[in-house]
Design a protein around this motif. Structure first.
Motif, PDB file in Angstrom:
ATOM      1  N   GLU A  46      47.033  29.013  19.176  1.00  0.00           N
ATOM      2  CA  GLU A  46      46.278  30.071  19.835  1.00  0.00           C
ATOM      3  C   GLU A  46      46.611  31.483  19.185  1.00  0.00           C
ATOM      4  OE1 GLU A  46      43.170  30.473  22.355  1.00  0.00           O
ATOM      5  OE2 GLU A  46      44.238  28.441  22.407  1.00  0.00           O
ATOM      6  N   HIS A  47      45.628  32.153  18.567  1.00  0.00           N
ATOM      7  CA  HIS A  47      46.082  33.501  18.320  1.00  0.00           C
ATOM      8  C   HIS A  47      45.676  34.324  19.363  1.00  0.00           C
ATOM      9  CE1 HIS A  47      46.352  32.674  14.116  1.00  0.00           C
ATOM     10  NE2 HIS A  47      45.514  31.677  14.099  1.00  0.00           N
ATOM     11  N   PRO A  48      46.747  35.207  19.683  1.00  0.00           N
ATOM     12  CA  PRO A  48      46.515  36.030  20.598  1.00  0.00           C
ATOM     13  C   PRO A  48      46.195  37.450  19.941  1.00  0.00           C
ATOM     14  CG  PRO A  48      49.007  36.078  19.773  1.00  0.00           C
ATOM     15  CD  PRO A  48      48.075  34.899  19.337  1.00  0.00           C
ATOM     16  N   TRP A  49      45.195  37.965  20.867  1.00  0.00           N
ATOM     17  CA  TRP A  49      44.549  39.203  20.491  1.00  0.00           C
ATOM     18  C   TRP A  49      44.587  40.312  21.753  1.00  0.00           C
ATOM     19  CZ3 TRP A  49      39.923  40.656  22.673  1.00  0.00           C
ATOM     20  CH2 TRP A  49      39.350  39.623  23.353  1.00  0.00           C
ATOM     21  N   GLY A  50      44.191  41.533  21.330  1.00  0.00           N
ATOM     22  CA  GLY A  50      44.102  42.552  22.389  1.00  0.00           C
ATOM     23  C   GLY A  50      45.438  42.964  22.873  1.00  0.00           C
ATOM     24  N   GLY A  51      45.646  43.659  23.943  1.00  0.00           N
ATOM     25  CA  GLY A  51      46.981  44.175  24.398  1.00  0.00           C
ATOM     26  C   GLY A  51      47.124  43.233  25.732  1.00  0.00           C
ATOM     27  N   SER A  52      48.324  43.176  25.982  1.00  0.00           N
ATOM     28  CA  SER A  52      48.970  42.318  27.032  1.00  0.00           C
ATOM     29  C   SER A  52      48.919  43.014  28.265  1.00  0.00           C
ATOM     30  CB  SER A  52      50.553  41.859  26.968  1.00  0.00           C
ATOM     31  OG  SER A  52      51.245  43.059  26.870  1.00  0.00           O
ATOM     32  N   TRP A  53      48.459  44.294  28.400  1.00  0.00           N
ATOM     33  CA  TRP A  53      48.361  44.988  29.419  1.00  0.00           C
ATOM     34  C   TRP A  53      46.755  44.846  29.958  1.00  0.00           C
ATOM     35  CZ3 TRP A  53      51.303  48.212  32.184  1.00  0.00           C
ATOM     36  CH2 TRP A  53      52.492  48.678  31.596  1.00  0.00           C
ATOM     37  N   VAL A  54      46.827  44.369  31.392  1.00  0.00           N
ATOM     38  CA  VAL A  54      45.533  44.260  31.887  1.00  0.00           C
ATOM     39  C   VAL A  54      45.602  45.004  32.981  1.00  0.00           C
ATOM     40  CG1 VAL A  54      44.702  42.106  31.035  1.00  0.00           C
ATOM     41  CG2 VAL A  54      46.425  42.002  32.710  1.00  0.00           C
ATOM     42  N   ARG A  55      44.136  45.561  33.459  1.00  0.00           N
ATOM     43  CA  ARG A  55      44.245  46.314  34.929  1.00  0.00           C
ATOM     44  C   ARG A  55      43.936  45.212  35.863  1.00  0.00           C
ATOM     45  NH1 ARG A  55      39.830  49.189  37.612  1.00  0.00           N
ATOM     46  NH2 ARG A  55      41.027  50.718  38.846  1.00  0.00           N
ATOM     47  N   PHE A  56      44.953  45.344  36.951  1.00  0.00           N
ATOM     48  CA  PHE A  56      44.677  44.392  37.801  1.00  0.00           C
ATOM     49  C   PHE A  56      43.805  44.859  39.054  1.00  0.00           C
ATOM     50  CE2 PHE A  56      48.323  42.465  36.144  1.00  0.00           C
ATOM     51  CZ  PHE A  56      48.690  41.044  36.821  1.00  0.00           C
ATOM     52  N   ASN A  57      43.314  43.872  39.665  1.00  0.00           N
ATOM     53  CA  ASN A  57      42.224  44.180  40.655  1.00  0.00           C
ATOM     54  C   ASN A  57      42.560  44.930  41.992  1.00  0.00           C
ATOM     55  OD1 ASN A  57      40.020  43.888  42.815  1.00  0.00           O
ATOM     56  ND2 ASN A  57      39.125  42.357  41.457  1.00  0.00           N
ATOM     57  N   PRO A  58      42.073  46.074  42.259  1.00  0.00           N
ATOM     58  CA  PRO A  58      42.591  46.724  43.398  1.00  0.00           C
ATOM     59  C   PRO A  58      42.922  45.744  44.688  1.00  0.00           C
ATOM     60  CG  PRO A  58      40.919  47.882  42.569  1.00  0.00           C
ATOM     61  CD  PRO A  58      40.881  46.664  41.779  1.00  0.00           C
ATOM     62  N   ARG A  59      42.434  44.696  44.586  1.00  0.00           N
ATOM     63  CA  ARG A  59      42.228  43.918  45.829  1.00  0.00           C
ATOM     64  C   ARG A  59      43.755  43.570  46.212  1.00  0.00           C
ATOM     65  NH1 ARG A  59      39.065  39.453  43.324  1.00  0.00           N
ATOM     66  NH2 ARG A  59      40.527  38.604  41.661  1.00  0.00           N
ATOM     67  N   PHE A  60      44.567  43.430  45.163  1.00  0.00           N
ATOM     68  CA  PHE A  60      46.040  42.908  45.455  1.00  0.00           C
ATOM     69  C   PHE A  60      46.777  44.219  45.872  1.00  0.00           C
ATOM     70  CE2 PHE A  60      45.124  40.579  41.516  1.00  0.00           C
ATOM     71  CZ  PHE A  60      45.300  39.546  41.947  1.00  0.00           C
ATOM     72  N   TYR A  61      46.233  45.421  45.895  1.00  0.00           N
ATOM     73  CA  TYR A  61      46.975  46.601  46.152  1.00  0.00           C
ATOM     74  C   TYR A  61      47.009  46.397  47.870  1.00  0.00           C
ATOM     75  CZ  TYR A  61      48.735  51.157  45.902  1.00  0.00           C
ATOM     76  OH  TYR A  61      49.672  52.465  46.150  1.00  0.00           O
TER      77      TYR A  61
ATOM     78  N   ILE B 157      46.030  51.187  58.878  1.00  0.00           N
ATOM     79  CA  ILE B 157      44.272  51.355  58.669  1.00  0.00           C
ATOM     80  C   ILE B 157      44.305  52.454  57.570  1.00  0.00           C
ATOM     81  CG2 ILE B 157      42.657  52.481  60.131  1.00  0.00           C
ATOM     82  CD1 ILE B 157      43.708  51.289  62.574  1.00  0.00           C
ATOM     83  N   GLY B 158      45.023  53.691  57.428  1.00  0.00           N
ATOM     84  CA  GLY B 158      44.816  54.672  56.551  1.00  0.00           C
ATOM     85  C   GLY B 158      45.105  54.048  55.091  1.00  0.00           C
ATOM     86  N   ALA B 159      45.991  53.233  54.835  1.00  0.00           N
ATOM     87  CA  ALA B 159      46.080  52.815  53.508  1.00  0.00           C
ATOM     88  C   ALA B 159      44.881  52.094  53.030  1.00  0.00           C
ATOM     89  CB  ALA B 159      47.575  52.144  53.374  1.00  0.00           C
ATOM     90  N   ALA B 160      44.895  51.159  53.955  1.00  0.00           N
ATOM     91  CA  ALA B 160      43.390  50.239  53.481  1.00  0.00           C
ATOM     92  C   ALA B 160      42.156  50.901  53.445  1.00  0.00           C
ATOM     93  CB  ALA B 160      43.464  49.103  54.462  1.00  0.00           C
ATOM     94  N   LEU B 161      42.102  52.080  54.378  1.00  0.00           N
ATOM     95  CA  LEU B 161      40.787  52.852  54.255  1.00  0.00           C
ATOM     96  C   LEU B 161      40.907  53.570  52.828  1.00  0.00           C
ATOM     97  CD1 LEU B 161      38.679  53.108  56.369  1.00  0.00           C
ATOM     98  CD2 LEU B 161      39.841  55.401  56.869  1.00  0.00           C
ATOM     99  N   ILE B 162      41.787  54.247  52.424  1.00  0.00           N
ATOM    100  CA  ILE B 162      41.929  54.948  51.307  1.00  0.00           C
ATOM    101  C   ILE B 162      41.818  54.100  49.933  1.00  0.00           C
ATOM    102  CG2 ILE B 162      43.357  56.527  49.734  1.00  0.00           C
ATOM    103  CD1 ILE B 162      44.704  57.588  52.519  1.00  0.00           C
ATOM    104  N   ALA B 163      42.628  52.899  50.020  1.00  0.00           N
ATOM    105  CA  ALA B 163      42.692  52.107  48.780  1.00  0.00           C
ATOM    106  C   ALA B 163      41.326  51.457  48.782  1.00  0.00           C
ATOM    107  CB  ALA B 163      43.670  51.094  48.865  1.00  0.00           C
ATOM    108  N   ARG B 164      40.785  51.136  49.692  1.00  0.00           N
ATOM    109  CA  ARG B 164      39.332  50.493  49.534  1.00  0.00           C
ATOM    110  C   ARG B 164      38.077  51.423  49.424  1.00  0.00           C
ATOM    111  NH1 ARG B 164      40.239  44.780  49.444  1.00  0.00           N
ATOM    112  NH2 ARG B 164      37.819  44.565  49.119  1.00  0.00           N
ATOM    113  N   ARG B 165      38.322  52.567  49.520  1.00  0.00           N
ATOM    114  CA  ARG B 165      37.213  53.472  49.413  1.00  0.00           C
ATOM    115  C   ARG B 165      36.529  53.471  48.072  1.00  0.00           C
ATOM    116  NH1 ARG B 165      38.635  59.234  51.482  1.00  0.00           N
ATOM    117  NH2 ARG B 165      39.620  59.119  49.537  1.00  0.00           N
ATOM    118  N   LYS B 166      35.320  53.109  48.057  1.00  0.00           N
ATOM    119  CA  LYS B 166      34.616  52.955  46.852  1.00  0.00           C
ATOM    120  C   LYS B 166      34.200  54.208  46.198  1.00  0.00           C
ATOM    121  CE  LYS B 166      34.585  48.589  46.477  1.00  0.00           C
ATOM    122  NZ  LYS B 166      34.775  48.046  47.466  1.00  0.00           N
TER     123      LYS B 166
END
Lengths: 144, 166
Positions: A46-61, B157-166
Protein backbone atom coordinates in the motif's frame (compact mmCIF):
# COMPACT_ATOMS: atom_id res chain seq x y z
CA UNK A 1 10.51 0.90 55.32
CA UNK A 2 8.74 1.33 52.03
CA UNK A 3 5.59 3.36 51.90
CA UNK A 4 2.77 2.36 49.57
CA UNK A 5 3.92 4.95 47.07
CA UNK A 6 7.42 3.54 47.35
CA UNK A 7 6.07 0.21 46.16
CA UNK A 8 4.36 1.95 43.22
CA UNK A 9 7.66 3.66 42.42
CA UNK A 10 9.44 0.29 42.50
CA UNK A 11 6.85 -1.08 40.08
CA UNK A 12 7.38 1.91 37.78
CA UNK A 13 11.16 1.54 37.83
CA UNK A 14 10.99 -2.19 37.21
CA UNK A 15 8.54 -1.76 34.34
CA UNK A 16 10.77 0.85 32.69
CA UNK A 17 13.83 -1.38 33.14
CA UNK A 18 11.93 -4.39 31.84
CA UNK A 19 10.85 -2.70 28.62
CA UNK A 20 14.20 -0.93 28.21
CA UNK A 21 16.21 -4.11 28.70
CA UNK A 22 14.03 -5.95 26.19
CA UNK A 23 14.43 -3.26 23.55
CA UNK A 24 18.19 -2.90 24.11
CA UNK A 25 18.87 -6.64 23.89
CA UNK A 26 16.71 -6.85 20.77
CA UNK A 27 18.66 -3.96 19.23
CA UNK A 28 21.96 -5.66 20.05
CA UNK A 29 21.00 -9.09 18.77
CA UNK A 30 18.96 -8.44 15.64
CA UNK A 31 20.58 -8.03 12.23
CA UNK A 32 20.04 -4.61 10.71
CA UNK A 33 19.46 -4.74 6.96
CA UNK A 34 17.00 -1.99 6.08
CA UNK A 35 15.76 -1.30 2.57
CA UNK A 36 13.23 1.22 1.24
CA UNK A 37 10.43 -1.35 1.04
CA UNK A 38 10.93 -2.45 4.63
CA UNK A 39 11.07 1.14 5.81
CA UNK A 40 7.80 2.14 4.18
CA UNK A 41 4.83 2.73 6.43
CA UNK A 42 2.88 -0.26 5.20
CA UNK A 43 4.87 -3.25 4.11
CA UNK A 44 1.94 -4.75 2.25
CA UNK A 45 2.30 -2.83 -0.99
CA UNK A 46 0.00 0.00 0.00
CA UNK A 47 1.53 3.33 -1.01
CA UNK A 48 1.03 5.96 1.65
CA UNK A 49 0.19 9.42 0.38
CA UNK A 50 -0.63 12.75 1.96
CA UNK A 51 0.17 13.81 5.49
CA UNK A 52 -0.37 11.73 8.57
CA UNK A 53 -2.02 14.71 10.25
CA UNK A 54 -5.75 14.57 10.07
CA UNK A 55 -8.15 17.00 11.58
CA UNK A 56 -10.24 15.26 14.17
CA UNK A 57 -13.94 15.75 14.39
CA UNK A 58 -14.99 18.22 17.12
CA UNK A 59 -17.44 15.67 18.49
CA UNK A 60 -14.53 13.99 20.27
CA UNK A 61 -13.79 17.26 22.03
CA UNK A 62 -17.19 17.54 23.69
CA UNK A 63 -16.97 13.94 24.84
CA UNK A 64 -13.55 14.69 26.32
CA UNK A 65 -14.89 17.80 28.08
CA UNK A 66 -17.76 15.87 29.62
CA UNK A 67 -15.34 13.14 30.62
CA UNK A 68 -13.13 15.68 32.37
CA UNK A 69 -16.01 16.97 34.49
CA UNK A 70 -16.94 13.50 35.62
CA UNK A 71 -13.27 12.72 36.17
CA UNK A 72 -13.13 15.52 38.73
CA UNK A 73 -16.27 14.18 40.31
CA UNK A 74 -14.73 10.70 40.46
CA UNK A 75 -11.71 12.06 42.33
CA UNK A 76 -14.05 13.65 44.88
CA UNK A 77 -15.75 10.28 45.32
CA UNK A 78 -12.59 8.78 46.85
CA UNK A 79 -12.56 10.72 50.14
CA UNK A 80 -16.35 10.38 50.31
CA UNK A 81 -16.16 6.61 49.99
CA UNK A 82 -13.55 6.40 52.74
CA UNK A 83 -15.58 8.27 55.36
CA UNK A 84 -18.97 7.08 54.17
CA UNK A 85 -19.22 4.40 56.84
CA UNK A 86 -18.58 6.86 59.68
CA UNK A 87 -20.86 9.64 58.54
CA UNK A 88 -23.68 7.42 57.33
CA UNK A 89 -26.82 8.78 55.69
CA UNK A 90 -25.69 12.36 55.99
CA UNK A 91 -22.75 11.70 53.69
CA UNK A 92 -25.03 9.77 51.37
CA UNK A 93 -27.43 12.71 51.10
CA UNK A 94 -24.59 15.17 50.59
CA UNK A 95 -23.25 13.12 47.72
CA UNK A 96 -26.77 12.70 46.32
CA UNK A 97 -27.13 16.47 46.10
CA UNK A 98 -23.72 16.71 44.48
CA UNK A 99 -24.74 14.08 41.94
CA UNK A 100 -28.13 15.65 41.28
CA UNK A 101 -26.57 18.97 40.31
CA UNK A 102 -24.23 17.26 37.88
CA UNK A 103 -27.00 15.12 36.43
CA UNK A 104 -28.83 18.36 35.57
CA UNK A 105 -25.83 19.33 33.45
CA UNK A 106 -25.64 15.94 31.81
CA UNK A 107 -29.37 16.01 31.09
CA UNK A 108 -29.02 19.49 29.58
CA UNK A 109 -26.21 18.38 27.28
CA UNK A 110 -28.13 15.27 26.37
CA UNK A 111 -31.40 17.07 25.68
CA UNK A 112 -29.69 19.77 23.64
CA UNK A 113 -28.08 17.08 21.52
CA UNK A 114 -24.49 18.01 22.37
CA UNK A 115 -23.72 14.39 23.04
CA UNK A 116 -25.14 13.28 19.70
CA UNK A 117 -22.66 11.56 17.47
CA UNK A 118 -22.51 13.82 14.43
CA UNK A 119 -22.92 11.45 11.57
CA UNK A 120 -21.43 12.56 8.29
CA UNK A 121 -24.12 13.09 5.70
CA UNK A 122 -22.62 11.87 2.44
CA UNK A 123 -24.48 12.94 -0.67
CA UNK A 124 -25.38 9.81 -2.52
CA UNK A 125 -25.95 10.50 -6.19
CA UNK A 126 -29.42 9.72 -7.40
CA UNK A 127 -30.02 7.24 -10.17
CA UNK A 128 -31.59 9.88 -12.41
CA UNK A 129 -28.43 11.98 -12.25
CA UNK A 130 -26.23 9.09 -13.26
CA UNK A 131 -28.29 7.70 -16.13
CA UNK A 132 -28.49 9.81 -19.25
CA UNK A 133 -32.00 10.83 -20.13
CA UNK A 134 -33.38 8.66 -22.92
CA UNK A 135 -33.66 11.49 -25.45
CA UNK A 136 -30.05 12.55 -25.15
CA UNK A 137 -28.95 8.92 -25.23
CA UNK A 138 -30.76 8.24 -28.49
CA UNK A 139 -29.48 11.47 -29.98
CA UNK A 140 -25.91 10.50 -29.11
CA UNK A 141 -26.44 7.06 -30.62
CA UNK A 142 -27.73 8.61 -33.85
CA UNK A 143 -24.88 11.09 -34.06
CA UNK A 144 -22.15 8.52 -33.66
CA UNK B 1 22.45 11.07 50.51
CA UNK B 2 19.48 9.07 51.61
CA UNK B 3 17.08 7.10 49.51
CA UNK B 4 14.53 9.84 49.81
CA UNK B 5 16.86 12.46 48.36
CA UNK B 6 17.70 10.17 45.44
CA UNK B 7 14.00 9.73 44.63
CA UNK B 8 13.44 13.47 45.01
CA UNK B 9 16.22 14.33 42.60
CA UNK B 10 14.95 11.70 40.17
CA UNK B 11 11.54 13.40 40.09
CA UNK B 12 13.12 16.85 40.04
CA UNK B 13 15.21 15.96 36.98
CA UNK B 14 12.15 14.48 35.24
CA UNK B 15 10.05 17.57 35.95
CA UNK B 16 12.65 20.16 34.97
CA UNK B 17 13.88 18.33 31.86
CA UNK B 18 10.39 17.68 30.49
CA UNK B 19 9.27 21.20 31.33
CA UNK B 20 12.24 22.50 29.34
CA UNK B 21 11.13 20.35 26.40
CA UNK B 22 7.62 21.79 26.72
CA UNK B 23 8.97 25.34 26.50
CA UNK B 24 11.74 24.86 23.97
CA UNK B 25 10.23 22.30 21.61
CA UNK B 26 9.28 23.75 18.24
CA UNK B 27 6.68 21.09 17.58
CA UNK B 28 3.56 21.54 19.63
CA UNK B 29 2.78 17.82 19.73
CA UNK B 30 6.15 17.04 21.34
CA UNK B 31 5.47 19.78 23.88
CA UNK B 32 2.07 18.25 24.67
CA UNK B 33 3.55 14.79 25.16
CA UNK B 34 6.39 16.16 27.24
CA UNK B 35 3.86 17.79 29.52
CA UNK B 36 2.83 14.25 30.49
CA UNK B 37 6.17 13.69 32.21
CA UNK B 38 6.08 17.10 33.89
CA UNK B 39 2.66 16.48 35.41
CA UNK B 40 3.60 12.94 36.35
CA UNK B 41 6.76 14.10 38.07
CA UNK B 42 4.76 16.67 40.03
CA UNK B 43 2.45 13.85 41.13
CA UNK B 44 5.54 11.99 42.35
CA UNK B 45 6.55 15.07 44.37
CA UNK B 46 3.11 15.18 45.97
CA UNK B 47 3.39 11.51 46.85
CA UNK B 48 6.77 12.18 48.47
CA UNK B 49 5.15 14.89 50.58
CA UNK B 50 2.65 12.29 51.83
CA UNK B 51 -0.14 14.19 50.09
CA UNK B 52 -1.63 11.04 48.61
CA UNK B 53 -5.00 12.49 47.72
CA UNK B 54 -3.43 15.35 45.78
CA UNK B 55 -1.10 12.93 44.03
CA UNK B 56 -3.98 10.72 42.90
CA UNK B 57 -6.01 13.78 41.87
CA UNK B 58 -3.02 15.08 39.91
CA UNK B 59 -2.67 11.84 38.00
CA UNK B 60 -6.38 11.36 37.37
CA UNK B 61 -7.31 14.92 36.45
CA UNK B 62 -4.18 16.39 34.94
CA UNK B 63 -2.53 13.35 33.36
CA UNK B 64 -5.73 11.50 32.57
CA UNK B 65 -8.02 14.37 31.66
CA UNK B 66 -6.51 17.74 30.92
CA UNK B 67 -3.61 16.36 28.94
CA UNK B 68 -6.05 14.41 26.75
CA UNK B 69 -7.92 17.66 26.18
CA UNK B 70 -4.71 19.46 25.23
CA UNK B 71 -3.77 16.73 22.76
CA UNK B 72 -7.30 16.83 21.34
CA UNK B 73 -7.04 20.61 21.09
CA UNK B 74 -3.88 20.24 19.04
CA UNK B 75 -5.41 17.59 16.82
CA UNK B 76 -8.61 19.58 16.31
CA UNK B 77 -6.77 22.65 15.12
CA UNK B 78 -7.80 23.51 11.60
CA UNK B 79 -4.65 24.76 9.96
CA UNK B 80 -2.57 21.65 10.28
CA UNK B 81 -2.84 19.90 6.96
CA UNK B 82 0.50 19.80 5.21
CA UNK B 83 2.32 22.04 7.70
CA UNK B 84 4.16 21.05 10.82
CA UNK B 85 2.54 22.65 13.80
CA UNK B 86 5.31 24.86 15.04
CA UNK B 87 5.58 27.78 17.33
CA UNK B 88 6.13 31.03 15.53
CA UNK B 89 9.16 33.28 15.99
CA UNK B 90 8.94 35.43 19.06
CA UNK B 91 9.95 39.05 19.11
CA UNK B 92 12.59 40.63 21.30
CA UNK B 93 9.96 42.25 23.48
CA UNK B 94 8.51 38.85 24.32
CA UNK B 95 11.93 37.59 25.40
CA UNK B 96 12.43 40.60 27.66
CA UNK B 97 8.96 40.36 29.19
CA UNK B 98 9.28 36.60 29.66
CA UNK B 99 12.73 36.95 31.20
CA UNK B 100 11.49 39.64 33.57
CA UNK B 101 8.55 37.48 34.63
CA UNK B 102 10.82 34.48 35.16
CA UNK B 103 13.21 36.51 37.33
CA UNK B 104 10.30 37.87 39.35
CA UNK B 105 8.80 34.43 39.95
CA UNK B 106 12.18 32.95 40.83
CA UNK B 107 12.90 35.87 43.16
CA UNK B 108 9.59 35.57 44.98
CA UNK B 109 10.04 31.82 45.35
CA UNK B 110 13.54 32.31 46.74
CA UNK B 111 12.24 34.95 49.14
CA UNK B 112 9.48 32.61 50.25
CA UNK B 113 12.01 29.84 50.78
CA UNK B 114 14.39 31.89 52.86
CA UNK B 115 11.85 33.91 54.86
CA UNK B 116 9.98 30.88 56.17
CA UNK B 117 11.10 28.70 59.00
CA UNK B 118 10.25 25.30 57.65
CA UNK B 119 8.83 22.75 60.02
CA UNK B 120 8.84 19.19 58.81
CA UNK B 121 5.84 17.25 60.01
CA UNK B 122 6.43 13.89 61.65
CA UNK B 123 6.05 11.22 59.01
CA UNK B 124 3.80 8.36 59.92
CA UNK B 125 4.08 5.62 57.36
CA UNK B 126 0.57 4.28 57.59
CA UNK B 127 -0.96 7.71 57.73
CA UNK B 128 -3.07 8.70 54.79
CA UNK B 129 -4.58 12.10 54.25
CA UNK B 130 -7.68 10.82 52.48
CA UNK B 131 -9.64 10.19 55.69
CA UNK B 132 -9.04 13.71 56.91
CA UNK B 133 -9.90 15.16 53.51
CA UNK B 134 -13.15 13.22 53.40
CA UNK B 135 -14.16 14.16 56.92
CA UNK B 136 -13.50 17.84 56.44
CA UNK B 137 -15.11 17.88 53.02
CA UNK B 138 -18.37 16.41 54.30
CA UNK B 139 -18.62 18.31 57.56
CA UNK B 140 -16.82 21.62 57.81
CA UNK B 141 -16.51 22.39 54.14
CA UNK B 142 -19.78 20.84 52.98
CA UNK B 143 -21.03 24.09 51.45
CA UNK B 144 -17.83 24.48 49.45
CA UNK B 145 -18.18 20.88 48.34
CA UNK B 146 -21.72 21.42 47.07
CA UNK B 147 -20.82 24.74 45.46
CA UNK B 148 -18.07 22.81 43.70
CA UNK B 149 -20.73 20.73 42.03
CA UNK B 150 -22.35 23.92 40.74
CA UNK B 151 -18.96 24.94 39.34
CA UNK B 152 -18.70 21.58 37.59
CA UNK B 153 -22.23 22.08 36.28
CA UNK B 154 -21.26 25.41 34.76
CA UNK B 155 -18.21 23.78 33.18
CA UNK B 156 -20.31 20.93 31.83
CA UNK B 157 -22.89 23.17 30.19
CA UNK B 158 -20.65 26.05 29.19
CA UNK B 159 -17.92 23.96 27.62
CA UNK B 160 -20.37 21.93 25.55
CA UNK B 161 -22.21 25.09 24.54
CA UNK B 162 -19.05 26.83 23.36
CA UNK B 163 -17.54 23.77 21.71
CA UNK B 164 -20.66 22.85 19.75
CA UNK B 165 -21.64 26.34 18.67
CA UNK B 166 -21.94 26.29 14.94
Amino acid sequence: MLTDFGIILLFLIISVLFVGAGLVTAALLRPSRPNPVKNSTYECGEHPWGGSWVRFNPRFYVIALVFLVFDVELVLLFPWAVVFKDLGWFAFLAMLVFFAVLVVGLAYDWAKGYLEWDKPSPQTPKLEDLVLPKKIFHKQQKDS
Amino acid sequence: MGLESIVFYLFAVIVVASALVVVLSKKIMYAAFSLLFTLFGIAGMYAMLMADFIAVAQIMIYVGGILVLIVFGVMLTTKITGVDVKTGPTGKLNYIAGGLLAVMVAGSLAWLYTSNSWISAPVNETNTSINAVGNLLLTEYLLAFEVGSVLLLIALIGAALIARRK
